[in-house]
Enzyme design. Structure first.
Site, PDB file in Angstrom:
ATOM      1  N   CYS A 158       3.236   8.166   1.876  1.00 35.61           N
ATOM      2  CA  CYS A 158       3.593   7.122   2.838  1.00 35.61           C
ATOM      3  C   CYS A 158       3.858   5.852   2.041  1.00 35.61           C
ATOM      4  O   CYS A 158       2.965   5.357   1.345  1.00 35.61           O
ATOM      5  CB  CYS A 158       2.426   6.935   3.804  1.00 35.61           C
ATOM      6  SG  CYS A 158       2.677   5.613   4.991  1.00 35.61           S
ATOM      7  N   CYS A 160      -0.654  -4.253  14.908  1.00 39.16           N
ATOM      8  CA  CYS A 160      -0.413  -3.899  13.507  1.00 39.16           C
ATOM      9  C   CYS A 160      -0.955  -4.975  12.573  1.00 39.16           C
ATOM     10  O   CYS A 160      -0.590  -6.157  12.680  1.00 39.16           O
ATOM     11  CB  CYS A 160       1.083  -3.712  13.275  1.00 39.16           C
ATOM     12  SG  CYS A 160       1.480  -3.388  11.543  1.00 39.16           S
ATOM     13  N   CYS A 184       5.476  -8.119   7.294  1.00 42.34           N
ATOM     14  CA  CYS A 184       6.530  -7.666   8.216  1.00 42.34           C
ATOM     15  C   CYS A 184       6.782  -8.763   9.228  1.00 42.34           C
ATOM     16  O   CYS A 184       5.849  -9.418   9.695  1.00 42.34           O
ATOM     17  CB  CYS A 184       6.104  -6.385   8.931  1.00 42.34           C
ATOM     18  SG  CYS A 184       7.386  -5.731  10.035  1.00 42.34           S
ATOM     19  N   CYS A 195       4.174  -6.748  15.488  1.00 41.16           N
ATOM     20  CA  CYS A 195       3.644  -5.956  16.594  1.00 41.16           C
ATOM     21  C   CYS A 195       2.176  -6.309  16.819  1.00 41.16           C
ATOM     22  O   CYS A 195       1.427  -6.548  15.872  1.00 41.16           O
ATOM     23  CB  CYS A 195       3.785  -4.462  16.292  1.00 41.16           C
ATOM     24  SG  CYS A 195       5.509  -3.969  16.084  1.00 41.16           S
ATOM     25  N   CYS A 232      -2.226   7.040   6.917  1.00 37.38           N
ATOM     26  CA  CYS A 232      -0.868   6.535   6.938  1.00 37.38           C
ATOM     27  C   CYS A 232      -0.556   5.869   8.275  1.00 37.38           C
ATOM     28  O   CYS A 232      -0.869   6.389   9.324  1.00 37.38           O
ATOM     29  CB  CYS A 232       0.058   7.711   6.709  1.00 37.38           C
ATOM     30  SG  CYS A 232       1.750   7.268   6.607  1.00 37.38           S
ATOM     31  N   GLU A 276       0.824  -1.192   0.000  1.00 34.16           N
ATOM     32  CA  GLU A 276       0.000   0.000   0.000  1.00 34.16           C
ATOM     33  C   GLU A 276       0.870   1.257   0.000  1.00 34.16           C
ATOM     34  O   GLU A 276       1.903   1.314   0.654  1.00 34.16           O
ATOM     35  CB  GLU A 276      -0.835  -0.033   1.278  1.00 34.16           C
ATOM     36  CG  GLU A 276      -1.898   1.006   1.355  1.00 34.16           C
ATOM     37  CD  GLU A 276      -2.745   0.810   2.611  1.00 34.16           C
ATOM     38  OE1 GLU A 276      -3.778   0.146   2.514  1.00 34.16           O
ATOM     39  OE2 GLU A 276      -2.359   1.303   3.669  1.00 34.16           O
TER      40      GLU A 276
HETATM   41  N1  SAH Z   1       7.716  -0.785  10.666  1.00 33.55           N
HETATM   42  C1  SAH Z   1       7.886   0.602  10.898  1.00 33.55           C
HETATM   43  C2  SAH Z   1       7.179   1.464   9.896  1.00 33.55           C
HETATM   44  C3  SAH Z   1       5.811   1.054   9.436  1.00 33.55           C
HETATM   45  S1  SAH Z   1       4.514   1.132  10.633  1.00 33.55           S
HETATM   46  C4  SAH Z   1       7.479   0.962  12.309  1.00 33.55           C
HETATM   47  O1  SAH Z   1       6.892   0.122  12.988  1.00 33.55           O
HETATM   48  O2  SAH Z   1       7.785   2.069  12.724  1.00 33.55           O
HETATM   49  C5  SAH Z   1       4.254   2.890  10.756  1.00 33.55           C
HETATM   50  C6  SAH Z   1       3.593   3.320  12.061  1.00 33.55           C
HETATM   51  O3  SAH Z   1       2.224   2.881  12.118  1.00 33.55           O
HETATM   52  C7  SAH Z   1       4.284   2.753  13.274  1.00 33.55           C
HETATM   53  O4  SAH Z   1       4.483   3.739  14.257  1.00 33.55           O
HETATM   54  C8  SAH Z   1       3.269   1.731  13.741  1.00 33.55           C
HETATM   55  O5  SAH Z   1       3.424   1.484  15.095  1.00 33.55           O
HETATM   56  C9  SAH Z   1       1.955   2.364  13.382  1.00 33.55           C
HETATM   57  N2  SAH Z   1       0.837   1.424  13.353  1.00 33.55           N
HETATM   58  C10 SAH Z   1       0.845   0.144  12.957  1.00 33.55           C
HETATM   59  N3  SAH Z   1      -0.377  -0.404  13.068  1.00 33.55           N
HETATM   60  C11 SAH Z   1      -1.194   0.554  13.534  1.00 33.55           C
HETATM   61  C12 SAH Z   1      -2.591   0.603  13.856  1.00 33.55           C
HETATM   62  N4  SAH Z   1      -3.385  -0.461  13.704  1.00 33.55           N
HETATM   63  N5  SAH Z   1      -3.091   1.769  14.304  1.00 33.55           N
HETATM   64  C13 SAH Z   1      -2.285   2.843  14.439  1.00 33.55           C
HETATM   65  N6  SAH Z   1      -0.974   2.862  14.156  1.00 33.55           N
HETATM   66  C14 SAH Z   1      -0.430   1.725  13.716  1.00 33.55           C
HETATM   67 FE1  SF4 Z   2       6.162  -4.241  11.280  1.00 31.07          FE
HETATM   68 FE2  SF4 Z   2       5.527  -3.525  13.774  1.00 31.07          FE
HETATM   69 FE3  SF4 Z   2       5.952  -1.638  11.890  1.00 31.07          FE
HETATM   70 FE4  SF4 Z   2       3.778  -3.241  11.789  1.00 31.07          FE
HETATM   71  S1  SF4 Z   2       4.260  -1.715  13.355  1.00 31.07           S
HETATM   72  S2  SF4 Z   2       5.096  -2.693  10.083  1.00 31.07           S
HETATM   73  S3  SF4 Z   2       4.612  -5.206  12.581  1.00 31.07           S
HETATM   74  S4  SF4 Z   2       7.454  -3.116  12.718  1.00 31.07           S
END
Ligand code: SAH
Ligand code: SF4
Length: 392
Positions: free
Chosen positions: A103, A117, A110, A114, A348, A90
């Site tokens: 973005c 996520c 990934c 997390c 984003c 995306e």
């Molecule tokens: N992997 C990297 C970058 C991609 S995620 C990282 O984790 O930083 C980008 C941001 O979106 C991160 O801060 C992540 O914690 C947040 N994020 C992921 N899933 C989310 C969700 N369901 N709601 C809000 N923020 C989310």
């Molecule tokens: Fe990967 Fe965590 Fe970033 Fe989601 S929030 S893209 S699982 S590092």
């Protein structure tokens, strides 16, 4: 056939030399591709005919196939690109007054996994190539220039954030040449501060990025202590908070006037209490001692975008406000990320729509026609002014 989107300017120079061309030709070619959006070698009028013929025989400039495009009421655009083998990534364009932020994704899926996520829940499929990362920007920039009727030299994308799918610092080798292309004056010419890498905390790669290409850094913290962060961001077991913040401080040594953006996803009853706000404040502000040196940072609170499999909920607005107030009163600049493109689940960093999207891609492909929602004319200049908390 080599896709020239794969090369930063240095690598394109090497490739041109291998073709028996002088290195400065690479700069001309690079400008055609990344400043003019040209993919047709015959149109590259300042290149010798013999070189153009060579290019046509051995190279191409190819974008990613679009699986779908959605345009939200507020002008946010989400593209879903097909990267093959059932994977889609995306890319989201977020228009704001005076700027346009893109973005972009760095991986299909990934591996960090997390808790909150949707990308993490899908698991890891593969790293994107440099060409696939750059293709997201290339497509968005030149497609938007056409739609917005921008004149030559005017840019649609003024900021790039690597906050789409994937952990960019777990795809370091492919991400860095893409960043170089974004920063290159002969490419997109974005300043170091207008390109942000967001990471869940791959400490050794934060140090490498500082030395190789010190763009703006956002750290996804989400918890004020290791016990909770171990649960939310499993990578914390390998690189705990103290090590992560130490690497963030080292990062700033390269750019002392910069700051780190701390991302913190607000999860109802999990990480959003006043006591946790106080703990976060203490952690980030420190007390000036060697043990607790603090960090030059801004905090961006992200309202959680819920999805069923997570079992988690978004913090109520009042709790987010109270959390922000504790940090702000403690002297830390804190913003609450405005959700954008809600009607198309495209804001984003909020990729909860992704799981369903991937399924829809499969369905659409099966029908052999990929319907694209028709875009109404959109201009980021008229977009609502929203403080997103990101630097310009
Ligand atoms: N992997 C990297 C970058 C991609 S995620 C990282 O984790 O930083 C980008 C941001 O979106 C991160 O801060 C992540 O914690 C947040 N994020 C992921 N899933 C989310 C969700 N369901 N709601 C809000 N923020 C989310
Ligand atoms: Fe990967 Fe965590 Fe970033 Fe989601 S929030 S893209 S699982 S590092």
């Amino acid at each position: 056939m080599v896709n020239l989107l794969q090369f930063d300017r240095g690598a394109l120079g090497d490739w041109c030399e291998q073709q028996g061309e002088q290195a400065f030709r690479a700069t001309q070619l690079f400008r055609w591709i990344h400043q003019r959006g040209e993919r047709d070698f015959t149109a590259m009028s300042n290149l010798a005919r013999s070189f153009r013929d060579k290019l046509a025989a051995s190279a191409e400039v190819v974008a990613l196939p679009i699986a779908s495009e959605q345009v939200a009421e507020d002008g946010t655009i989400k593209w879903l690109f097909d990267v093959g083998a059932g994977d889609a990534v995306e890319t989201v364009f977020i228009p704001e007054t005076g700027r346009g932020t893109l973005c972009i994704s760095s991986q299909a899926g990934c591996a960090v996994n997390c808790r909150f996520c949707a990308t993490g829940h899908q698991g890891f499929s593969r790293n994107l190539t440099t060409a696939e990362i750059v293709a997201q920007l290339w497509h968005a920039e030149f497609e938007l220039r056409r739609r917005l009727g921008l004149r030559e030299g005017e840019r649609a994308i003024t900021n790039v954030v690597m906050m789409g799918m994937g952990e960019p610092l777990q795809n370091y080798g492919n991400v860095v040449p893409a960043l170089r292309t974004m920063l290159d004056d002969h490419g997109y010419g974005l300043s170091r501060r207008r390109v942000t890498v967001s990471t869940s905390g791959v400490v050794p790669m934060i140090d490498r990025l500082r030395d190789d290409c010190p763009v703006a850094l956002a750290v996804s913290l989400h918890a004020p202590d290791d016990a909770l962060r171990d649960e939310l961001v499993p990578l914390n077991r390998k690189y705990p908070i103290a090590e992560l913040l130490a690497s963030a401080r080292r990062y700033l040594e390269r750019a002392p006037r910069d700051f780190i953006t701390i991302e913190y996803c607000m999860l109802d009853g999990v990480n959003d209490s006043p006591a946790q706000a106080e703990a976060l404040l203490a952690l980030l502000r420190g007390d000036g001692s060697a043990d607790r040196p603090g960090l030059s940072c801004k905090v961006n609170l992200i309202p959680f975008n819920p999805f069923a499999a997570s079992g988690l909920n978004r913090s109520p607005d009042a709790r987010v406000g109270a959390f922000a107030a504790v940090l702000q009163e403690g002297g830390i600049v804190t913003t609450v990320r405005k959700t954008r493109g809600d009607d198309i689940a495209a804001a984003c960093g909020q990729l909860a729509g992704e799981v369903q999207d991937r399924t829809r891609v499969a369905e659409r492909r099966a029908r052999a026609a990929l319907p694209v929602r028709v875009a109404p004319p959109t201009s980021h200049r008229t977009g609502a002014g929203v403080a997103s908390g990101r630097r310009t």
